[in-house]
Design a protein around this motif. Structure first.
Motif, PDB file in Angstrom:
ATOM      1  N   LEU A  11      -9.710  -3.511  -7.867  1.00  0.00           N
ATOM      2  CA  LEU A  11      -9.544  -3.099  -6.475  1.00  0.00           C
ATOM      3  C   LEU A  11      -8.549  -1.950  -6.360  1.00  0.00           C
ATOM      4  O   LEU A  11      -7.800  -1.850  -5.392  1.00  0.00           O
ATOM      5  CB  LEU A  11      -9.081  -4.287  -5.626  1.00  0.00           C
ATOM      6  CG  LEU A  11     -10.024  -5.498  -5.601  1.00  0.00           C
ATOM      7  CD1 LEU A  11      -9.367  -6.673  -4.908  1.00  0.00           C
ATOM      8  CD2 LEU A  11     -11.326  -5.147  -4.903  1.00  0.00           C
ATOM      9  N   GLY A  12      -8.545  -1.077  -7.376  1.00  0.00           N
ATOM     10  CA  GLY A  12      -7.598   0.022  -7.392  1.00  0.00           C
ATOM     11  C   GLY A  12      -7.623   0.890  -6.148  1.00  0.00           C
ATOM     12  O   GLY A  12      -6.572   1.162  -5.557  1.00  0.00           O
ATOM     13  N   PRO A  13      -8.815   1.358  -5.703  1.00  0.00           N
ATOM     14  CA  PRO A  13      -8.832   2.196  -4.500  1.00  0.00           C
ATOM     15  C   PRO A  13      -8.265   1.495  -3.277  1.00  0.00           C
ATOM     16  O   PRO A  13      -7.551   2.104  -2.481  1.00  0.00           O
ATOM     17  CB  PRO A  13     -10.329   2.505  -4.336  1.00  0.00           C
ATOM     18  CG  PRO A  13     -10.900   2.410  -5.710  1.00  0.00           C
ATOM     19  CD  PRO A  13     -10.132   1.293  -6.367  1.00  0.00           C
ATOM     20  N   LYS A  14      -8.562   0.202  -3.109  1.00  0.00           N
ATOM     21  CA  LYS A  14      -8.012  -0.533  -1.960  1.00  0.00           C
ATOM     22  C   LYS A  14      -6.499  -0.635  -2.063  1.00  0.00           C
ATOM     23  O   LYS A  14      -5.787  -0.533  -1.057  1.00  0.00           O
ATOM     24  CB  LYS A  14      -8.630  -1.929  -1.883  1.00  0.00           C
ATOM     25  CG  LYS A  14     -10.033  -1.956  -1.336  1.00  0.00           C
ATOM     26  CD  LYS A  14     -10.441  -3.379  -1.017  1.00  0.00           C
ATOM     27  CE  LYS A  14     -11.780  -3.406  -0.304  1.00  0.00           C
ATOM     28  NZ  LYS A  14     -12.161  -4.768   0.118  1.00  0.00           N
ATOM     29  N   LEU A  15      -6.003  -0.860  -3.275  1.00  0.00           N
ATOM     30  CA  LEU A  15      -4.564  -0.947  -3.465  1.00  0.00           C
ATOM     31  C   LEU A  15      -3.903   0.387  -3.148  1.00  0.00           C
ATOM     32  O   LEU A  15      -2.832   0.439  -2.521  1.00  0.00           O
ATOM     33  CB  LEU A  15      -4.268  -1.363  -4.916  1.00  0.00           C
ATOM     34  CG  LEU A  15      -2.808  -1.591  -5.292  1.00  0.00           C
ATOM     35  CD1 LEU A  15      -2.190  -2.687  -4.422  1.00  0.00           C
ATOM     36  CD2 LEU A  15      -2.689  -1.956  -6.771  1.00  0.00           C
ATOM     37  N   ARG A  16      -4.542   1.471  -3.549  1.00  0.00           N
ATOM     38  CA  ARG A  16      -4.005   2.807  -3.284  1.00  0.00           C
ATOM     39  C   ARG A  16      -3.994   3.099  -1.780  1.00  0.00           C
ATOM     40  O   ARG A  16      -3.018   3.635  -1.242  1.00  0.00           O
ATOM     41  CB  ARG A  16      -4.826   3.849  -4.028  1.00  0.00           C
ATOM     42  CG  ARG A  16      -4.288   5.276  -3.921  1.00  0.00           C
ATOM     43  CD  ARG A  16      -4.922   6.182  -4.956  1.00  0.00           C
ATOM     44  NE  ARG A  16      -6.369   6.223  -4.880  1.00  0.00           N
ATOM     45  CZ  ARG A  16      -7.195   5.725  -5.797  1.00  0.00           C
ATOM     46  NH1 ARG A  16      -6.710   5.143  -6.880  1.00  0.00           N
ATOM     47  NH2 ARG A  16      -8.504   5.792  -5.643  1.00  0.00           N
ATOM     48  N   VAL A  17      -5.078   2.720  -1.089  1.00  0.00           N
ATOM     49  CA  VAL A  17      -5.143   2.921   0.364  1.00  0.00           C
ATOM     50  C   VAL A  17      -4.059   2.106   1.060  1.00  0.00           C
ATOM     51  O   VAL A  17      -3.377   2.592   1.970  1.00  0.00           O
ATOM     52  CB  VAL A  17      -6.544   2.541   0.897  1.00  0.00           C
ATOM     53  CG1 VAL A  17      -6.539   2.478   2.418  1.00  0.00           C
ATOM     54  CG2 VAL A  17      -7.591   3.544   0.416  1.00  0.00           C
ATOM     55  N   LEU A  18      -3.863   0.851   0.629  1.00  0.00           N
ATOM     56  CA  LEU A  18      -2.818   0.009   1.218  1.00  0.00           C
ATOM     57  C   LEU A  18      -1.446   0.644   1.039  1.00  0.00           C
ATOM     58  O   LEU A  18      -0.644   0.694   1.987  1.00  0.00           O
ATOM     59  CB  LEU A  18      -2.844  -1.378   0.573  1.00  0.00           C
ATOM     60  CG  LEU A  18      -1.705  -2.326   0.979  1.00  0.00           C
ATOM     61  CD1 LEU A  18      -1.784  -2.674   2.454  1.00  0.00           C
ATOM     62  CD2 LEU A  18      -1.731  -3.594   0.123  1.00  0.00           C
ATOM     63  N   ARG A  19      -1.173   1.134  -0.154  1.00  0.00           N
ATOM     64  CA  ARG A  19       0.132   1.745  -0.416  1.00  0.00           C
ATOM     65  C   ARG A  19       0.366   2.948   0.485  1.00  0.00           C
ATOM     66  O   ARG A  19       1.457   3.121   1.046  1.00  0.00           O
ATOM     67  CB  ARG A  19       0.223   2.147  -1.896  1.00  0.00           C
ATOM     68  CG  ARG A  19       1.526   2.857  -2.257  1.00  0.00           C
ATOM     69  CD  ARG A  19       1.652   3.075  -3.755  1.00  0.00           C
ATOM     70  NE  ARG A  19       0.581   3.878  -4.301  1.00  0.00           N
ATOM     71  CZ  ARG A  19       0.507   5.209  -4.214  1.00  0.00           C
ATOM     72  NH1 ARG A  19       1.451   5.876  -3.542  1.00  0.00           N
ATOM     73  NH2 ARG A  19      -0.487   5.861  -4.763  1.00  0.00           N
ATOM     74  N   ARG A  20      -0.660   3.763   0.651  1.00  0.00           N
ATOM     75  CA  ARG A  20      -0.509   4.944   1.496  1.00  0.00           C
ATOM     76  C   ARG A  20      -0.346   4.565   2.959  1.00  0.00           C
ATOM     77  O   ARG A  20       0.401   5.207   3.697  1.00  0.00           O
ATOM     78  CB  ARG A  20      -1.717   5.867   1.296  1.00  0.00           C
ATOM     79  CG  ARG A  20      -1.726   6.528  -0.081  1.00  0.00           C
ATOM     80  CD  ARG A  20      -3.005   7.307  -0.333  1.00  0.00           C
ATOM     81  NE  ARG A  20      -2.979   7.963  -1.636  1.00  0.00           N
ATOM     82  CZ  ARG A  20      -4.037   8.564  -2.189  1.00  0.00           C
ATOM     83  NH1 ARG A  20      -5.191   8.593  -1.538  1.00  0.00           N
ATOM     84  NH2 ARG A  20      -3.935   9.137  -3.373  1.00  0.00           N
TER      85      ARG A  20
END
Length: 468
Positions: A11-20
């Protein structure tokens, strides 16, 4: 959590979106989660799976719902992206399905950007004549209705602040629908100086409700059913007492133009009215206890079948969720007039519905028609369709609810369906995108395949096409 432990989650992209969205860099988020920045970088690039322990840390640290975080995205996913890339403009490129999957799963921002461009292109195609005519105002980049649908989809059709405000207001009012209407009238009169008046149909000349701002009088047509009168009065009260919560939600949504803002104002006030008449906890508990008995819920809360369907799609409160239904309002020709995607809308987003879905054949007596359907990918859904009362000024239409078959045990109307081994009706996204070869109800050939026609034979299914 057992289900999560049984599979690897990338779920890397979701994790990246959450961080941003949280405004954090990798170093700060890594500190908050108690891991190294390099490990977090591996997670975001899908070089490591997200473990159950890490999911729990995310949920506890940033107050997220694990089911939301691990759910398949409703917008910009593989299905929608594949549909867009089958458009005649780019179809000849022949983009492979695995490329579509890779972009949709690993680059959700790119998928969403493509979806927005496509919606803008679709809107431009609808414009008659020369779009650059001097006497025409520039068209918005995104049609207001499309913007509203996207905004509602991103929120999961749940607006927590409005729901909480409506629930607080409802706690001061009676539960019985007949008593509630009287109480709403009295509250409008006593606190806001507004009167409610029932008037003859010819006076309003085709309008069902009208608020006279000068006389501070809400006029309701005699053609409105009791459920419509109750909703109209609740709408007027919410416009007064929940104005701040509604305005705050609109500000967060940032409408791109005035038409979008007005649509959002109406939609969110409608949402507030439904939340006032059907307060979240009381309605969800009634739904669960009755096993989502639609006629019972309709009678208990004094609402219409369409209002019930709308409310059922909004039960998305963290820690107290209902069944994740999708919903569609459909006319007899199969044209979708209104749609809420839920978590798993199985049809195309830019076309009509599959002709094999029996939602348009709901009995005219208002009884519930249940159907088990199965997509090309083998996913099964339970759908419930009910015909809406036919008014003098409109044709027959239906409202349909649906959810994944795994929820069938919680729905009384699905008791006669064998969702595991029973025969399901095979459906597709829409004919031009469906690659089901043996479908006798196909109206158009698939745009993704070349036709395979021969003068010496006629197949049972229309428009035979090649496999590759």
């Amino acid at each position: 959590m057992a289900e999560i432990n049984d599979r690897k989650l990338y779920l890397g992209p979701k994790l990246r979106v959450l961080r941003r969205e949280l405004g954090l860099n990798q170093t700060r988020m890594a500190e908050g989660l108690g891991v190294s920045p390099s490990y977090l970088n591996h997670l975001e690039r899908n070089q490591r799976p997200l473990t159950a322990q890490m999911l729990l840390r995310l949920a506890n640290t940033y107050d997220i719902d694990i089911r939301d975080f691990t759910a398949t995205p409703a917008e910009g996913g593989p299905g929608e992206l594949g549909e867009i890339l089958s458009d005649a403009l780019v179809r000849d490129i022949g983009i492979a399905r695995d490329e579509v999957l890779e972009v949709a799963e690993n680059y959700p921002g790119v998928s969403e950007a493509i979806a927005r461009f496509y919606r803008a292109l679709t809107d431009l195609r609808r414009l008659p004549g020369d779009a650059a005519a001097a006497d025409r105002a520039p068209a918005p980049l995104v049609a207001p209705l499309d913007w509203l649908r996207e905004t509602i989809a991103r929120s999961g059709n749940h607006f927590a602040e409005i729901d909480a405000g409506a629930e607080s207001l409802a706690s001061e009012l009676p539960d019985d629908p007949a008593l509630l209407q009287t109480a709403l009238r009295a509250r409008l009169k006593d606190r806001h100086g507004m009167a409610v008046q029932l008037v003859r149909a010819e006076i309003l000349a085709g309008t069902l409700r009208h608020y006279d701002m000068h006389r501070r009088r809400l006029m309701l047509s005699e053609r409105l059913a009791a459920s419509g009168r109750l909703f109209a009065i609740a709408y007027q009260l919410c416009a007064q007492e929940l104005a701040e919560a509604i305005a705050a939600q609109i500000a967060r949504a940032a409408p791109p133009d005035e038409d979008s803002r007005r649509l959002a104002q109406i939609a969110l006030t409608n949402y507030a009215a439904a939340a006032l008449i059907m307060p979240y906890d009381r309605f969800r508990q009634a739904a669960e206890q009755s096993r989502y008995d639609l006629p019972l819920l309709r009678d208990r809360f004094g609402v219409s079948a369409e209002q019930i369907a709308h409310r059922l799609t909004s039960l998305n409160r963290t820690g107290a969720r209902g069944i994740p239904f999708f919903m569609a309002k459909i006319d007899r020709a199969g044209i979708v007039a209104k749609r809420f995607d839920g978590e798993a809308w199985p049809f195309a987003r830019y076309g009509g519905i599959c002709p094999r879905w029996d939602a348009t054949d709901a009995p005219a007596d208002g009884s519930i028609a249940a159907q088990l359907i199965e997509t090309l990918e083998g996913r099964r859904f339970v759908t419930l369709a009910v015909a809406l009362p036919r008014g003098r000024a409109r044709g027959r239409s239906m409202v349909a609810l649906g959810c994944e078959a795994k929820h069938a045990g919680r729905i009384v109307h699905a008791d006669g369906l064998d969702v595991e081994r029973g025969e399901a009706t095979g459906v597709g996204p829409t004919c031009p995108l469906c690659e089901r070869r043996d479908c006798p109800d196909r109206a158009l050939p698939p745009v993704t395949r070349a036709l395979d026609l021969h003068s010496y034979e006629r197949t049972a299914a229309p428009f035979p096409f090649r496999r590759v």
